[in-house]
Design a protein around this motif. Structure first.
Motif, PDB file in Angstrom:
ATOM      1  N   ALA A 156       6.746 -14.329  -5.697  1.00  0.00           N
ATOM      2  CA  ALA A 156       7.378 -15.236  -4.739  1.00  0.00           C
ATOM      3  C   ALA A 156       8.754 -15.547  -5.275  1.00  0.00           C
ATOM      4  O   ALA A 156       8.898 -16.321  -6.213  1.00  0.00           O
ATOM      5  N   LYS A 157       9.769 -14.879  -4.705  1.00  0.00           N
ATOM      6  CA  LYS A 157      11.059 -14.915  -5.394  1.00  0.00           C
ATOM      7  C   LYS A 157      11.781 -16.242  -5.191  1.00  0.00           C
ATOM      8  O   LYS A 157      12.663 -16.593  -5.955  1.00  0.00           O
ATOM      9  N   LYS A 158      11.392 -16.975  -4.165  1.00  0.00           N
ATOM     10  CA  LYS A 158      12.018 -18.273  -4.010  1.00  0.00           C
ATOM     11  C   LYS A 158      11.368 -19.293  -4.922  1.00  0.00           C
ATOM     12  O   LYS A 158      12.032 -20.147  -5.504  1.00  0.00           O
ATOM     13  N   ALA A 159      10.054 -19.168  -5.093  1.00  0.00           N
ATOM     14  CA  ALA A 159       9.336 -20.187  -5.849  1.00  0.00           C
ATOM     15  C   ALA A 159       9.176 -19.842  -7.322  1.00  0.00           C
ATOM     16  O   ALA A 159       8.736 -20.686  -8.105  1.00  0.00           O
ATOM     17  N   GLY A 160       9.504 -18.599  -7.705  1.00  0.00           N
ATOM     18  CA  GLY A 160       9.326 -18.210  -9.104  1.00  0.00           C
ATOM     19  C   GLY A 160       7.874 -18.131  -9.509  1.00  0.00           C
ATOM     20  O   GLY A 160       7.494 -18.534 -10.596  1.00  0.00           O
ATOM     21  N   LEU A 161       7.045 -17.619  -8.597  1.00  0.00           N
ATOM     22  CA  LEU A 161       5.618 -17.485  -8.889  1.00  0.00           C
ATOM     23  C   LEU A 161       5.246 -16.007  -8.955  1.00  0.00           C
ATOM     24  O   LEU A 161       5.871 -15.165  -8.303  1.00  0.00           O
ATOM     25  N   LEU A 162       4.231 -15.712  -9.759  1.00  0.00           N
ATOM     26  CA  LEU A 162       3.727 -14.343  -9.842  1.00  0.00           C
ATOM     27  C   LEU A 162       2.254 -14.341  -9.482  1.00  0.00           C
ATOM     28  O   LEU A 162       1.501 -15.216  -9.906  1.00  0.00           O
ATOM     29  N   LEU A 163       1.850 -13.355  -8.682  1.00  0.00           N
ATOM     30  CA  LEU A 163       0.441 -13.205  -8.348  1.00  0.00           C
ATOM     31  C   LEU A 163      -0.043 -11.891  -8.950  1.00  0.00           C
ATOM     32  O   LEU A 163       0.517 -10.837  -8.681  1.00  0.00           O
ATOM     33  N   PHE A 164      -1.042 -11.960  -9.822  1.00  0.00           N
ATOM     34  CA  PHE A 164      -1.609 -10.761 -10.432  1.00  0.00           C
ATOM     35  C   PHE A 164      -2.924 -10.437  -9.764  1.00  0.00           C
ATOM     36  O   PHE A 164      -3.783 -11.302  -9.599  1.00  0.00           O
ATOM     37  N   GLN A 165      -3.073  -9.148  -9.421  1.00  0.00           N
ATOM     38  CA  GLN A 165      -4.291  -8.740  -8.738  1.00  0.00           C
ATOM     39  C   GLN A 165      -5.216  -8.012  -9.702  1.00  0.00           C
ATOM     40  O   GLN A 165      -4.837  -7.031 -10.325  1.00  0.00           O
ATOM     41  N   PHE A 166      -6.433  -8.524  -9.843  1.00  0.00           N
ATOM     42  CA  PHE A 166      -7.495  -7.863 -10.600  1.00  0.00           C
ATOM     43  C   PHE A 166      -8.576  -7.461  -9.614  1.00  0.00           C
ATOM     44  O   PHE A 166      -8.609  -7.975  -8.499  1.00  0.00           O
ATOM     45  N   PRO A 167      -9.483  -6.585 -10.007  1.00  0.00           N
ATOM     46  CA  PRO A 167     -10.520  -6.193  -9.042  1.00  0.00           C
ATOM     47  C   PRO A 167     -11.371  -7.376  -8.570  1.00  0.00           C
ATOM     48  O   PRO A 167     -11.775  -7.423  -7.417  1.00  0.00           O
ATOM     49  N   ARG A 197       0.884   1.970  -7.451  1.00  0.00           N
ATOM     50  CA  ARG A 197       1.248   0.915  -6.516  1.00  0.00           C
ATOM     51  C   ARG A 197       1.299  -0.384  -7.290  1.00  0.00           C
ATOM     52  O   ARG A 197       0.824  -0.435  -8.431  1.00  0.00           O
ATOM     53  N   SER A 198       1.886  -1.371  -6.707  1.00  0.00           N
ATOM     54  CA  SER A 198       2.113  -2.596  -7.452  1.00  0.00           C
ATOM     55  C   SER A 198       0.898  -3.508  -7.372  1.00  0.00           C
ATOM     56  O   SER A 198       0.338  -3.724  -6.299  1.00  0.00           O
ATOM     57  N   LEU A 199       0.485  -4.038  -8.499  1.00  0.00           N
ATOM     58  CA  LEU A 199      -0.602  -5.015  -8.537  1.00  0.00           C
ATOM     59  C   LEU A 199      -0.043  -6.421  -8.721  1.00  0.00           C
ATOM     60  O   LEU A 199      -0.786  -7.367  -8.901  1.00  0.00           O
ATOM     61  N   VAL A 200       1.293  -6.515  -8.712  1.00  0.00           N
ATOM     62  CA  VAL A 200       1.938  -7.816  -8.936  1.00  0.00           C
ATOM     63  C   VAL A 200       2.717  -8.176  -7.687  1.00  0.00           C
ATOM     64  O   VAL A 200       3.392  -7.333  -7.104  1.00  0.00           O
ATOM     65  N   CYS A 201       2.592  -9.429  -7.268  1.00  0.00           N
ATOM     66  CA  CYS A 201       3.384  -9.907  -6.157  1.00  0.00           C
ATOM     67  C   CYS A 201       4.211 -11.078  -6.651  1.00  0.00           C
ATOM     68  O   CYS A 201       3.740 -11.883  -7.463  1.00  0.00           O
TER      69      CYS A 201
END
Lengths: 687, 677
Positions: A344-355, A338-342
């Motif tokens: 924001a395609k309008k803002a050009g942001l990446l959210l990385f999920q760690f435990p 499953r994806s741990l990365v989200c």
């Protein structure tokens, strides 16, 4: 077909935790796997080894052993507790303190006639504690005779009347009726310097013919006669520890995992042709790990191993499977399904999920154009905007970032948090008043206009929340008609805000009409679990990709499979496509080209052009290199619908931004390896 | 694989006091495969059923009489024939209980043996070599018997062979150390006498065995040095006048058996079939020097197929009937069954091939026979005929044999030389130095440099000593020597034009010393406007070609060095000049390749310079003529070393450049353009 500007991101420092324990349920063909951070994963071996469920870990929960009782899963750990898990709501159901210090092992009787299944744990203080598994809990029954020294490993005799326990320097056999130890088998220590060190019996197996097999810290696999308590045979397999043992169900084959990363197979074979005088003979050695093999499972056709190097390896035994089939290929599972990365395609942001935290990054920028193959000069470097530490003991189980980049949400099994972001000033504000129904979520998703938040909740339901400044408001809960209790693991809200699609681990795909706030349709259930779903922004066709690599396109308007989908099913997917061993984890569309579907797995991303002919069985599937070498008019003749790009490897995420550039998040396995502790020292040639 | 099975005892023996003879006079076949007649050396004849190990009947002559030849069984009349006291022929049947009551006839001369084989009549061979059919003899027992053998000649061995059309009595004799083979045809009677080639002095054949196959009689004989020879005589044979001189009998070495310490004493070899022979009394190759073994060898592949240790003294007697070997040893006569299937490699290759190879061997043998006597023209014709075959590669071993026959004849007969035949044989590439070790030296001796060149080119295994001898001969070649060679080449040059780069154009171009005549030199001087002095080739073209051939042979430094020291200082200087010339040429342009010469490589030239300097350095330093040469060589090498080091530097820089372009570092973040088609 087209050029893409690609943001190639390698700064997601994803680090999986080491594998600690595994248990295989032969009836349901599910493998339960525990990691060092306490997280639990369930793999469905019947469905292309898909990682169905993940139960996030918890600080201080160190799972040392796992065991299935029917469909129920128990774990025991060094925190001295026994935990049963709720596999429908993906959280621990309850925890029982064993009062014996750290628990090293847990073992349950495989079959029980009485219905009350005994289950026992081996503790640091030298007791073997018996628990009765009741319908909704477990209850302490009694202690067997207390021994000096910790109980490291346990194994029931199939008759359920005897238990073998691996300890320090010895193995004991207990009579369950009386609770007395009937035999004491002394295990020899290692030679040389390790003579003064106690030998630890890390793992033990008790066969129906009363043979006991032990693996110990002196590197020995020993075969004992459990009736007389005598040593029958010693195999020295490593200079280091034998950490794990597993016996096949028919008791004809045995595997032992060592600290060197090898798995050694023994088989119960006769040395003569007439089949008499069978003996355990060392047959094969597999080296698929760089570090300790801590957990082993011998399934009917394969050896499943895992350990410090974090990869789950399924190594088929070639005498049990047909050669040169998909079944005979070795699989290494390094990334979650499953994806741990989200993004924001309008803002050009990446959210990385760690435990234990989230990272929010802004992508870099470049100006100018380049030719294919070029790297553009980076005008603005990517920057980490926020590192958000989670609150509480529980690890993060899901997170999401709204497309505009203004909202951030994450959930653990016990709590849910929503934040308001101001990107220009880089400020983050916690939304304090949350609706009561939004306590925990398995999966989160924002609507395209960032006005709604969808959170999958218990019993396959989805909670819909309206996001308004400065608070959020509960709107309603969407429930499937099927009454399924399986968790929803995929959510997708359509671009126009009209549809919400969900998929759960019971393979059900539901589509809700958000305007009418009701279930629109249920896609016919397919036998394999969906791994990615998406709704086309203009045609409202739902694309579903399954764990067995099949692709379906379902028209939400007509409530039937589309013409293209039927054609695809009729012709069949290319064999090379079906042989890929990582699931498609994300599907998206290209607004510039409505006929394009973009999807990716761990080793490639692919643009499916629905307007082009499908590749036939004899067509070369990976044809990009050939097409590149051909002149433009010739390309048309060789084109087919599947345009696969393998330039980027070890993909965690491929997304299309609003400016039509791609974001590719890579996590090279070498980088993961380099962060592991040093493996045990091995004598190499010329060192 | 041939195999020897577990043996069993047929009967006990009463060997002579000194144990020198086994006490068995002979074992003969009887009515079928399970019956044999054993004659002991004293008085009795016994009929045995072999599988039962049991005597069926026994006959004894009176005390005072002795049996002088083994009894034979005549299957046509079901009678036994034996000879007692040399002259009394006795004939009886199985139902006769007492030998004295049976038929007796006294003849006028001593009988050597009576032979009888299935399909033929009994034949009586007298000690002095006369042969009679038994019936004819008995019709007039006292008929006079002629003397065939010479005074001191006596029979050593005899047998009797029946072919489709003829019956033969075959016997070998010895006369003052020479051995002869007599081939007596019966009806019509003709006699042929062959002389066996002498083995090492003092060695006489230990055993003979004859067999008939494919219209040829094959004689197999074993010498005490372990050599097993085969001679093949045609059934037809040459018709000659009786009592004429003996023909030499060509032979081929089938096997060279290991003999251990000393020579063989009591040993025997028996042909079992076309490919297998049984040998008794010869050491097992892997069991030390004990000679108590019975072995089966495959002669096609020279391999040991089966071996068996035989207990007790071996008398060198061996008979074989119907896949059984009969061996007297110690105090028993043993029967050892054997089996000789077609050997596996042969069957893998197909039977046809084996049959054909037999045919080839015959042809080669007859050719070899021709070579021993025939004039040059005939030899040439035979060789042409042989080489016109398409399967020439299959005949490799035989060709070697032919070549060595030719060479040995040439060595013996100074008037005989067949340069073109030898050249043709070398050209097949089937020969090598070890097959005919005398060839190169013979060519040198006869100043056949063309053949030398061919040998150097085609032989992969010329020893360093021979290479050096060639080198020495080539360097010291006088102009007339070369011209001899040139005429030779002019004569020998085949239809395919040039051999080995002797093309007229290149000959004209590079002739620079006096050998080719002043005219060409002047011509060259005109062509090359200002040639630097060191660029003039110090040797003539032909000499250069020969030297090039030497430069290209394989050698090992340590073996070459001692032989190189034999060169005189003038020779060394000349050779070194030539090497320097070659090296300069090489370092300037691609000169050698342009003319299709077989030219040595740069490293070969440098290796020779090194080894030559190694061998003669002190001599060269002391030789005034060599000083200039050495100085030149030094300065040139120095400049070359400088050049190479500069090249090394350039290579280093270029390599760095290469690394820079190849290394593509993917950092934490990049923005790239990709294109999908």
């Amino acid at each position: 077909m087209g050029e893409f500007k690609v943001h190639r991101v390698r700064f997601f420092d994803y680090m999986p935790a080491a594998i600690r324990a595994m248990a295989f349920n032969r009836r349901t063909e599910r493998l339960a796997l525990a990691r060092a951070d306490g997280a639990l994963e369930i793999f469905n071996f019947a469905d292309n080894y898909f990682q169905e469920k993940v139960i996030p870990g918890q600080d201080g929960r160190a799972v040392e052993a796992l065991c299935w009782v029917g469909r129920r899963l128990f774990s025991a750990g060094l925190n001295g507790e026994i935990t049963e898990y709720d596999l429908e709501n993906l959280r621990p159901r309850y925890t029982v303190e064993a009062y014996g210090g750290p628990i090293w092992t847990i073992s349950a009787v495989a079959y029980s006639l009485s219905g009350c299944v005994p289950c026992q744990v081996g503790c640091e203080d030298g007791t073997v504690k018996m628990f009765e598994v009741l319908e909704d809990r477990i209850q302490f029954q009694r202690n067997l005779d207390r021994q000096k020294g910790r109980i490291i490993s346990l194994c029931w005799h199939p008759s359920a009347s005897l238990i073998a326990a691996g300890m320090m320097d010895m193995i004991r056999i207990f009579d369950v009726e009386t609770g007395r130890a009937t035999h004491r088998l002394l295990v020899e220590r290692g030679v040389g310097a390790s003579k003064s060190k106690e030998v630890v019996v890390w793992s033990i197996a008790f066969l129906s013919d009363h043979t006991i097999i032990s693996g110990d810290s002196a590197g020995k696999v020993q075969i004992w006669d459990g009736l007389t308590g005598t040593l029958a045979r010693t195999h020295l397999v490593t200079k280091w520890d034998v950490l794990a043992l597993s016996v096949s169900q028919d008791e004809s084959s045995l595997v032992a995992g060592t600290s060197e990363g090898t798995v050694v197979q023994f088989q119960f074979l006769s040395s003569t042709l007439d089949g008499q005088n069978k003996d355990w003979v060392r047959t094969r050695t597999f080296k698929n790990h760089s570090h300790d093999v801590r957990a082993l499972v011998h399934t009917e056709t394969a050896v499943v191993s895992g350990g410090m190097d974090t990869q789950l390896v399924v190594r088929p035994l070639l005498d049990k499977v047909e050669k040169n089939t998909q079944e005979s290929a070795m699989r290494k599972m390094a990334f979650p399904h499953r994806s741990l990365v989200c993004c924001a395609k309008k803002a050009g942001l990446l959210l990385f999920q760690f435990p234990d935290h989230l990272e929010l990054w802004r992508l870099g920028e470049s100006d100018g154009h380049g030719n294919p193959g070029d790297s553009l000069p980076v005008k603005r470097k990517p920057e980490k905007l926020i590192q958000l530490k989670r609150k509480g003991e529980d690890h993060i189980c899901c997170s999401a970032l709204s497309p505009c980049g203004g909202w951030l949400a994450y959930s653990t099994v016990t709590s849910f948090r929503l934040y308001r972001l101001q990107n220009n000033t880089i400020s983050i504000t916690k939304v304090s008043k949350l609706p009561k129904d939004l306590r925990s979520a398995h999966q989160l998703c924002f609507s395209t206009d960032s006005s709604r938040l969808f959170a999958s909740s218990i019993n396959s339901s989805v909670v819909v929340v309206a996001l308004n400044q400065p608070e959020c408001k509960y709107l309603h809960t969407l429930k499937p008609k099927s009454g399924s209790r399986e968790p929803v693991h995929l959510l997708f809200a359509s671009e126009d805000g009209k549809w919400l699609a969900t998929a759960n681990t019971a393979c059900e795909v539901q589509v809700y009409n958000l305007d009418k706030i009701k279930l629109h349709c249920t896609v016919p259930v397919y036998g394999s679990c969906p791994t990615a779903i998406a709704i086309h922004p203009t045609s409202s066709n739902l694309v579903v990709v399954h764990a067995d690599q099949q692709i379906f396109e379902y028209s939400l308007v007509q409530k039937e499979y589309t013409e293209w989908s039927r054609r695809l099913q009729k012709q069949g997917l290319h064999s090379l496509w079906l042989e890929r061993d990582t699931p498609i984890t994300h599907v998206t569309f290209n607004p510039k080209h409505p006929a394009h579907i973009i999807l990716h797995d761990m080793f490639m991303f692919c643009v499916i052009d629905q307007s082009l002919p499908l590749p036939e069985a004899k067509t070369r599937l990976f044809n990009q290199m050939i097409l590149r070498s051909l002149p433009e008019p010739m390309r048309i003749l060789h084109r087919h619908a599947f345009k696969m790009c393998k330039t980027f490897q070890n993909l965690m995420c491929v997304r299309l931004l609003e400016d039509h550039s791609l974001v590719v998040v890579e996590r090279p396995l070498l980088d993961i390896m380099s962060q592991l502790p040093a493996p045990v020292r091995q004598k190499r040639f010329a060192t | 694989m041939a195999a020897l099975y577990e043996g069993y005892t047929l009967c006990g023996l009463a060997p002579a006091q000194n144990q020198s003879n086994s006490g068995v006079l002979g074992v003969e076949a009887e009515r079928d495969s399970d019956h044999v007649v054993v004659t002991d050396s004293t008085r009795s004849v016994t009929l045995y059923k072999v599988s039962d190990q049991k005597p069926l009947s026994s006959w004894t002559v009176k005390q005072g009489q002795t049996l002088t030849c083994s009894a034979v069984y005549n299957p046509q009349t079901k009678e036994y024939v034996a000879v007692s006291d040399g002259k009394v022929i006795r004939i009886w049947k199985q139902e006769h209980l007492l030998l004295d009551q049976a038929f007796k006839a006294t003849v006028s001369a001593d009988v050597w043996r009576v032979h009888c084989v299935a399909g033929g009549e009994p034949v009586v061979l007298f000690k002095r070599g006369a042969v009679r059919l038994l019936d004819a003899l008995l019709s007039a027992p006292q008929q006079p018997i002629e003397e065939v053998l010479a005074q001191e000649e006596s029979i050593r061995w005899s047998t009797n062979i029946v072919t489709e059309s003829q019956q033969f009595a075959i016997f070998t004799t010895e006369q003052k150390g020479d051995h002869f083979l007599y081939l007596q045809r019966l009806n019509p009677n003709t006699l042929q006498r062959y002389r066996l080639e002498r083995e090492e002095p003092g060695l006489s054949p230990l055993s003979f065995s004859a067999s008939y196959r494919d219209k040829h009689i094959r004689l197999l004989y074993l010498y005490p040095n372990g050599h097993v020879y085969q001679s093949v005589v045609s059934e037809r044979g040459l018709v000659t006048d009786e009592g004429g001189q003996a023909f030499p009998l060509p032979r081929s070495l089938l096997l060279s058996l290991p003999v251990g310490e000393g020579l063989l004493e009591a040993a025997s070899a028996q042909a079992l079939d076309e490919a297998h022979i049984a040998v008794v009394g010869v050491p097992h190759p892997s069991a030390g020097s004990g000679k108590d073994f019975l072995c089966i060898w495959n002669t096609n592949f020279q391999t040991l197929q089966a071996g068996k240790e035989i207990a007790g003294k071996i008398y060198g007697q061996l008979w074989s009937f119907w896949n059984k070997l009969f061996i007297p040893h110690g105090k028993t006569l043993s029967v050892i069954p054997y089996e000789c299937p077609k050997s596996s490699l042969a069957s893998a290759l197909g039977k046809m091939r084996q049959v054909k190879t037999e045919g080839e061997l015959e042809q080669i043998c007859s050719t070899a026979t021709t070579f021993d006597t025939a004039p040059v023209e005939e030899v040439q014709r035979e060789v042409d005929l042989l080489l016109s075959r398409t399967d020439i590669q299959d005949l490799q071993p035989s060709l070697g044999q032919l070549a060595s026959t030719l060479v040995s004849r040439t060595l013996q007969d100074p008037a005989f030389y067949t340069p073109s035949s030898l050249a043709q044989l070398v050209h097949t590439r089937c020969l090598c130095h070890s097959v005919c070790p005398d060839l190169v030296l013979l060519a040198l001796e006869r100043k056949d440099y063309f053949l030398c060149q061919l040998c150097l080119q085609f032989f992969p295994d010329i020893p360093e000593a021979i290479t050096c001898a060639c080198l020495k001969a080539f360097i010291s070649l006088e102009p007339d020597g070369v011209s001899f060679m040139e005429t030779l080449i002019a004569r020998e040059r085949g239809p395919d034009g040039l051999l080995n780069g002797f093309s007229p154009t290149s000959a004209a171009e590079y002739r620079s010393d006096g050998l080719g005549g002043g005219g060409t030199r002047a011509q060259q001087d005109e062509e090359m406007t200002s040639p630097p002095p060191e660029q003039i080739c110090p040797v003539g073209l032909h000499k250069a070609v020969l030297l090039n051939e030497v430069l290209q042979t394989a050698y090992s430094d340590s073996f070459l060095l001692p032989h190189l020291k034999d060169l005189s200082s003038q020779q060394v200087v000349l050779f070194l000049q030539y090497l320097q010339f070659l090296y300069l040429k090489y370092s300037q342009d691609a000169f050698p390749q342009t003319h299709g010469l077989r030219s040595p490589s740069l490293s070969q030239i440098l290796d020779w310079v090194c080894v030559l300097l190694d061998a003669h350095f002190t001599v060269l330093v002391m030789t005034p003529e060599a000083k200039g040469l050495l100085v030149n060589l030094h300065s040139f090498v120095k400049s070359q070393v400088r050049l190479v080091s500069e090249l090394g530097k350039i290579e280093g820089s270029l390599q760095e450049l290469n690394k820079m372009t190849a290394k593509k570092d993917v950092g934490q973040y990049s923005i790239e353009i990709i294109e999908l088609f």
